[in-house]
Design an enzyme around this catalytic site. Sequence first.
Site, PDB file in Angstrom:
ATOM      1  CE  LYS A 252      -3.786  -2.233   2.472  1.00 20.93           C
ATOM      2  NZ  LYS A 252      -4.929  -1.924   3.924  1.00 20.93           N
TER       3      LYS A 252
ATOM      4  CE1 TYR B 233      -9.193  -3.325   0.474  1.00 21.61           C
ATOM      5  CE2 TYR B 233      -8.592  -1.400  -0.854  1.00 21.61           C
ATOM      6  CZ  TYR B 233      -8.279  -2.491   0.157  1.00 21.61           C
ATOM      7  OH  TYR B 233      -6.845  -2.698   0.619  1.00 21.61           O
TER       8      TYR B 233
ATOM      9  CG  PHE C 156     -13.474   1.343   7.204  1.00 24.49           C
ATOM     10  CD1 PHE C 156     -12.968   0.643   6.077  1.00 24.49           C
ATOM     11  CD2 PHE C 156     -14.123   0.475   8.023  1.00 24.49           C
ATOM     12  CE1 PHE C 156     -12.870  -0.793   5.818  1.00 24.49           C
ATOM     13  CE2 PHE C 156     -14.468  -0.948   7.919  1.00 24.49           C
ATOM     14  CZ  PHE C 156     -13.756  -1.389   6.932  1.00 24.49           C
TER      15      PHE C 156
ATOM     16  NE  ARG D  67      -6.090 -12.504   5.107  1.00 17.43           N
ATOM     17  CZ  ARG D  67      -6.572 -11.359   5.022  1.00 17.43           C
ATOM     18  NH1 ARG D  67      -6.634 -10.494   4.103  1.00 17.43           N
ATOM     19  NH2 ARG D  67      -7.590 -11.205   6.024  1.00 17.43           N
TER      20      ARG D  67
ATOM     21  CB  THR E 217      -7.538  -6.272   9.541  1.00 21.42           C
ATOM     22  OG1 THR E 217      -7.689  -7.289   8.745  1.00 21.42           O
ATOM     23  CG2 THR E 217      -7.886  -4.958   8.666  1.00 21.42           C
TER      24      THR E 217
ATOM     25  NE  ARG F  10      -2.383  -5.559   7.256  1.00 21.56           N
ATOM     26  CZ  ARG F  10      -3.408  -6.305   7.011  1.00 21.56           C
ATOM     27  NH1 ARG F  10      -3.926  -7.321   7.357  1.00 21.56           N
ATOM     28  NH2 ARG F  10      -3.772  -5.871   5.751  1.00 21.56           N
TER      29      ARG F  10
ATOM     30  CG  ASN G 159      -3.505  -2.622   7.117  1.00 21.51           C
ATOM     31  OD1 ASN G 159      -3.557  -2.051   6.009  1.00 21.51           O
ATOM     32  ND2 ASN G 159      -4.675  -3.243   7.398  1.00 21.51           N
TER      33      ASN G 159
ATOM     34  CG  HIS H 210      -4.960  -6.442  -0.239  1.00 23.14           C
ATOM     35  ND1 HIS H 210      -6.086  -6.524   0.160  1.00 23.14           N
ATOM     36  CD2 HIS H 210      -4.841  -7.275  -1.437  1.00 23.14           C
ATOM     37  CE1 HIS H 210      -7.117  -7.357  -0.461  1.00 23.14           C
ATOM     38  NE2 HIS H 210      -6.347  -7.614  -1.324  1.00 23.14           N
TER      39      HIS H 210
ATOM     40  CD  GLU I 115      -8.715  -9.266  -3.651  1.00 23.92           C
ATOM     41  OE1 GLU I 115      -7.410  -9.370  -3.214  1.00 23.92           O
ATOM     42  OE2 GLU I 115      -9.647  -9.232  -2.595  1.00 23.92           O
TER      43      GLU I 115
HETATM   44  P1  IDP Z   1      -7.677  -7.061   5.323  1.00 21.94           P
HETATM   45  O1  IDP Z   1      -6.875  -5.898   4.543  1.00 21.94           O
HETATM   46  O2  IDP Z   1      -6.850  -7.661   6.412  1.00 21.94           O
HETATM   47  O3  IDP Z   1      -8.275  -8.107   4.474  1.00 21.94           O
HETATM   48  P2  IDP Z   1     -10.227  -5.856   5.449  1.00 21.94           P
HETATM   49  O4  IDP Z   1     -11.224  -6.254   6.358  1.00 21.94           O
HETATM   50  O5  IDP Z   1     -10.402  -6.790   3.989  1.00 21.94           O
HETATM   51  O6  IDP Z   1      -8.933  -6.315   6.112  1.00 21.94           O
HETATM   52  O7  IDP Z   1     -10.501  -4.284   5.369  1.00 21.94           O
HETATM   53  C1  IDP Z   1      -9.482  -3.630   4.090  1.00 21.94           C
HETATM   54  C2  IDP Z   1      -8.965  -2.823   4.792  1.00 21.94           C
HETATM   55  O8  IDP Z   1      -9.714  -1.843   5.108  1.00 21.94           O
HETATM   56  C3  IDP Z   1      -8.063  -3.109   5.803  1.00 21.94           C
HETATM   57  O9  IDP Z   1      -6.508  -3.455   5.385  1.00 21.94           O
HETATM   58  C4  IDP Z   1      -7.668  -1.671   6.615  1.00 21.94           C
HETATM   59  O10 IDP Z   1      -6.711  -0.762   5.839  1.00 21.94           O
HETATM   60  C5  IDP Z   1      -9.008  -0.897   6.339  1.00 21.94           C
HETATM   61  N1  IDP Z   1      -9.961  -1.204   7.521  1.00 21.94           N
HETATM   62  C6  IDP Z   1     -10.531  -2.245   7.748  1.00 21.94           C
HETATM   63  N2  IDP Z   1     -11.493  -2.254   8.795  1.00 21.94           N
HETATM   64  C7  IDP Z   1     -11.130  -0.996   9.400  1.00 21.94           C
HETATM   65  C8  IDP Z   1     -11.697  -0.050  10.292  1.00 21.94           C
HETATM   66  O11 IDP Z   1     -12.295  -0.283  11.249  1.00 21.94           O
HETATM   67  N3  IDP Z   1     -11.307   1.202  10.474  1.00 21.94           N
HETATM   68  C9  IDP Z   1     -10.292   1.814   9.373  1.00 21.94           C
HETATM   69  N4  IDP Z   1      -9.776   1.142   8.332  1.00 21.94           N
HETATM   70  C10 IDP Z   1     -10.464  -0.293   8.199  1.00 21.94           C
HETATM   71 MG    MG Z   2      -9.545  -7.964   2.970  1.00 23.21          MG
END
Ligand code: IDP
Ligand code: MG
Length: 138
Positions: free
Chosen positions: A9, A49, A57, A85, A91, A102, A112, A115, A126
Amino acid sequence: MEKTLVLVKPDGVAKGLTGEIIARFERRGLTVAALKMLKLSPAKAESHYAEHKGKPFFDQLVAFITSGPIVAMVIGGENAVKTVRAMMGPTNPADAAPGTVRGDFALSIGQNIIHGSDSPASAAREIEIYFTPDEIVQ
Ligand code: IDP
Ligand code: MG
């Protein structure tokens, strides 16, 4: 060979972590099957997304992922999806153990670093957003 989509990212690219992240996958025995640097369009970001559309968010997430260059790659190998993963960590970096990307390089859920696709079906969907079939080495 199972494939997964990985993005470094904008925060990971800005911190100079692209090489470190690729090296971790290579040392694990995974292979890079496709690789490019790009700046994501808002439309592609919303498509990537889509599952999060409507969440509080979402707008911030799209703004962040389109804010600077990213590095997209297809990573392949046995159990590539699950292995990547695990190497990323959860996350929220606050929950991520040291030794994960992370857990080593991030503090905030909104920034973070990385992805990785969450299932083979997500990976297939994707990968098509970022790469044409001829850009992927088999
Ligand atoms: P992942 O990246 O671990 O698969 P996802 O739940 O798919 O996590 O969420 C996508 C991205 O959205 C996350 O990597 C994070 O950057 C952002 N995100 C997820 N949940 C939150 C939140 O509660 N607040 C702010 N950003 C979030
Ligand atoms: Mg995800």
